[in-house]
Design a protein around this motif. Structure first.
Motif, PDB file in Angstrom:
ATOM      1  N   THR A  46       1.143  -0.960   0.092  1.00  0.00           N
ATOM      2  CA  THR A  46      -0.337   0.062   0.086  1.00  0.00           C
ATOM      3  C   THR A  46       1.066   1.155   0.299  1.00  0.00           C
ATOM      4  O   THR A  46       0.922   2.536  -0.192  1.00  0.00           O
ATOM      5  N   LYS A  85       4.306   2.535  -1.930  1.00  0.00           N
ATOM      6  CA  LYS A  85       4.837   2.352  -2.833  1.00  0.00           C
ATOM      7  C   LYS A  85       6.645   2.298  -2.055  1.00  0.00           C
ATOM      8  O   LYS A  85       6.892   3.318  -1.047  1.00  0.00           O
ATOM      9  N   LYS A 129       1.629   0.757 -10.358  1.00  0.00           N
ATOM     10  CA  LYS A 129      -0.078   0.927 -10.054  1.00  0.00           C
ATOM     11  C   LYS A 129      -0.718  -0.359 -10.512  1.00  0.00           C
ATOM     12  O   LYS A 129      -0.451  -0.801 -11.480  1.00  0.00           O
ATOM     13  N   ALA A 148      -3.986  -1.364  -8.717  1.00  0.00           N
ATOM     14  CA  ALA A 148      -5.062  -0.960  -8.386  1.00  0.00           C
ATOM     15  C   ALA A 148      -5.438   0.308  -7.683  1.00  0.00           C
ATOM     16  O   ALA A 148      -4.519   0.473  -7.298  1.00  0.00           O
ATOM     17  N   GLU A 149      -6.815   0.914  -6.839  1.00  0.00           N
ATOM     18  CA  GLU A 149      -7.136   1.558  -6.239  1.00  0.00           C
ATOM     19  C   GLU A 149      -7.970   0.721  -5.384  1.00  0.00           C
ATOM     20  O   GLU A 149      -8.662   0.171  -5.637  1.00  0.00           O
ATOM     21  N   GLU A 150      -8.062   1.408  -3.817  1.00  0.00           N
ATOM     22  CA  GLU A 150      -8.805   0.895  -2.555  1.00  0.00           C
ATOM     23  C   GLU A 150      -8.970   1.935  -2.359  1.00  0.00           C
ATOM     24  O   GLU A 150      -8.253   2.103  -1.308  1.00  0.00           O
ATOM     25  N   ALA A 151     -10.549   2.259  -2.031  1.00  0.00           N
ATOM     26  CA  ALA A 151     -10.688   3.342  -1.254  1.00  0.00           C
ATOM     27  C   ALA A 151     -11.046   2.952   0.293  1.00  0.00           C
ATOM     28  O   ALA A 151     -11.448   1.931   0.655  1.00  0.00           O
ATOM     29  N   VAL A 203      -8.799   7.280  -1.218  1.00  0.00           N
ATOM     30  CA  VAL A 203      -8.621   6.249  -2.124  1.00  0.00           C
ATOM     31  C   VAL A 203      -6.895   5.828  -2.041  1.00  0.00           C
ATOM     32  O   VAL A 203      -6.201   6.434  -2.366  1.00  0.00           O
ATOM     33  N   ASP A 204      -6.545   4.866  -1.785  1.00  0.00           N
ATOM     34  CA  ASP A 204      -5.354   4.681  -1.841  1.00  0.00           C
ATOM     35  C   ASP A 204      -5.135   3.763  -2.958  1.00  0.00           C
ATOM     36  O   ASP A 204      -5.456   3.095  -3.273  1.00  0.00           O
ATOM     37  N   THR A 205      -3.608   3.915  -3.453  1.00  0.00           N
ATOM     38  CA  THR A 205      -2.889   3.120  -4.577  1.00  0.00           C
ATOM     39  C   THR A 205      -2.560   1.981  -3.858  1.00  0.00           C
ATOM     40  O   THR A 205      -1.435   2.369  -2.876  1.00  0.00           O
ATOM     41  N   TRP A 250       0.353  -0.670  -4.600  1.00  0.00           N
ATOM     42  CA  TRP A 250       1.422  -1.043  -5.566  1.00  0.00           C
ATOM     43  C   TRP A 250       2.485  -1.972  -6.154  1.00  0.00           C
ATOM     44  O   TRP A 250       2.117  -3.212  -4.978  1.00  0.00           O
TER      45      TRP A 250
END
Length: 288
Positions: A145, A147, A157, A159-162, A260-262, A264
């Protein structure tokens, strides 16, 4: 270490049952076959009862047969792991945090169900353990979560996750006092996640540590169980909520700014991901 040529002569001899046929099949002389067997017997003891027709193995001969089979399996497994020509065979190894792992592991099992020669090896772990496992080649790829800045790793990258505020289905949250009435269900990353999200939703709030704590679980798949039973609220990443088996018993409050988190994807920088891993990643991205 036993000479591979001796072992090849022994295995062929046990399969065909004749020194003459063994020599013909291997393209060597019968004397050479006999010499190979004699070398093995000098190290391991009698392997064959030559007076019997067909040839009969001694206990040492049976043990050597088992050993040869194990060596053959190991050799084939090594070839499979090193081969990049068939993306439907071999191992897919992935280590990830719990939430995204709950989403991906069932999908990987579905992929394995389509290709029975694939093997899925997955582990749930925090970011620090993910990075260490990939750096030391225990897993080919990992998800984090945050980088990493280590030059030995490639990070891209995935996905993205809220982060989500999850409450019981029959509850309503309009203000901080509503959260106090519900109480907080904590988990290992709960304080940090709740602080980040609630500071956006309720600016100037007293802090999550001042909320009544109604429970704690370190199993990400169980954190929402007390919420579903009306015992409190929690803050979790979206994929963990989507994996919950009783979605009708919970709901997400979506008022306020989203956080929202990226996520990695990482792997060693010195070599590219295997074609098998790349194919699996494309397959996963199409489904999340």
């Amino acid at each position: 270490m036993l000479n591979p040529q001796w072992l090849k002569s022994f295995v062929t001899l046990t399969e065909v049952g004749s020194f003459t046929e063994c020599a013909e099949q291997l393209g060597i002389t019968q004397a050479a076959v006999s010499q190979h067997i004699r070398h093995l017997e000098q190290k391991l003891g009698p392997l064959l009862l030559r007076s019997r027709r067909p040839l009969e193995l001694t206990p040492a001969g049976n043990a050597l047969t088992d050993y040869c089979q194990q060596v053959d399996r190991a050799h084939r497994q090594l070839e499979l792991r090193l081969s990049d020509s068939d993306v439907t065979c071999g191992e897919i190894s992935l280590i990830s945090p719990g939430s995204i792992g709950l989403r991906l592991y069932p999908l990987l099992l579905s992929l394995q169900g389509e290709h029975q020669d694939l093997t899925v090896r997955h582990r749930f772990a925090p970011d620090s353990e993910v990075i260490d496992a990939v750096l030391h080649n225990r897993y080919e790829m990992g998800l984090v979560t945050q980088k990493p800045d280590d030059r030995r790793l490639v990070a891209q990258k995935f996905a993205e996750e809220a982060l989500e505020l999850v409450i019981p289905a029959n509850a309503c949250v309009n203000c901080w006092e509503d959260l106090e009435a519900l109480g907080y269900i904590d988990h290992p990353d709960g304080q940090a996640m709740a602080t980040r999200l609630l500071s956006r939703r309720f600016p100037g709030n007293p802090g999550v540590r001042n909320l009544p704590q109604r429970g704690f679980s370190n199993q990400i798949s169980l954190i929402l169980e007390p919420v579903a039973r009306g015992l409190g609220f929690t803050v979790l990443p979206r994929f963990a909520r989507l994996a919950f088996a009783r979605p009708q018993a919970i709901k997400v409050t979506e008022d306020g700014a989203a956080l929202v988190d990226t996520i990695w994807l990482i792997h060693r920088a010195e070599w590219p991901l295997s074609a098998r891993a790349q194919q699996a990643l494309h397959w996963l991205k199409d489904r999340i």
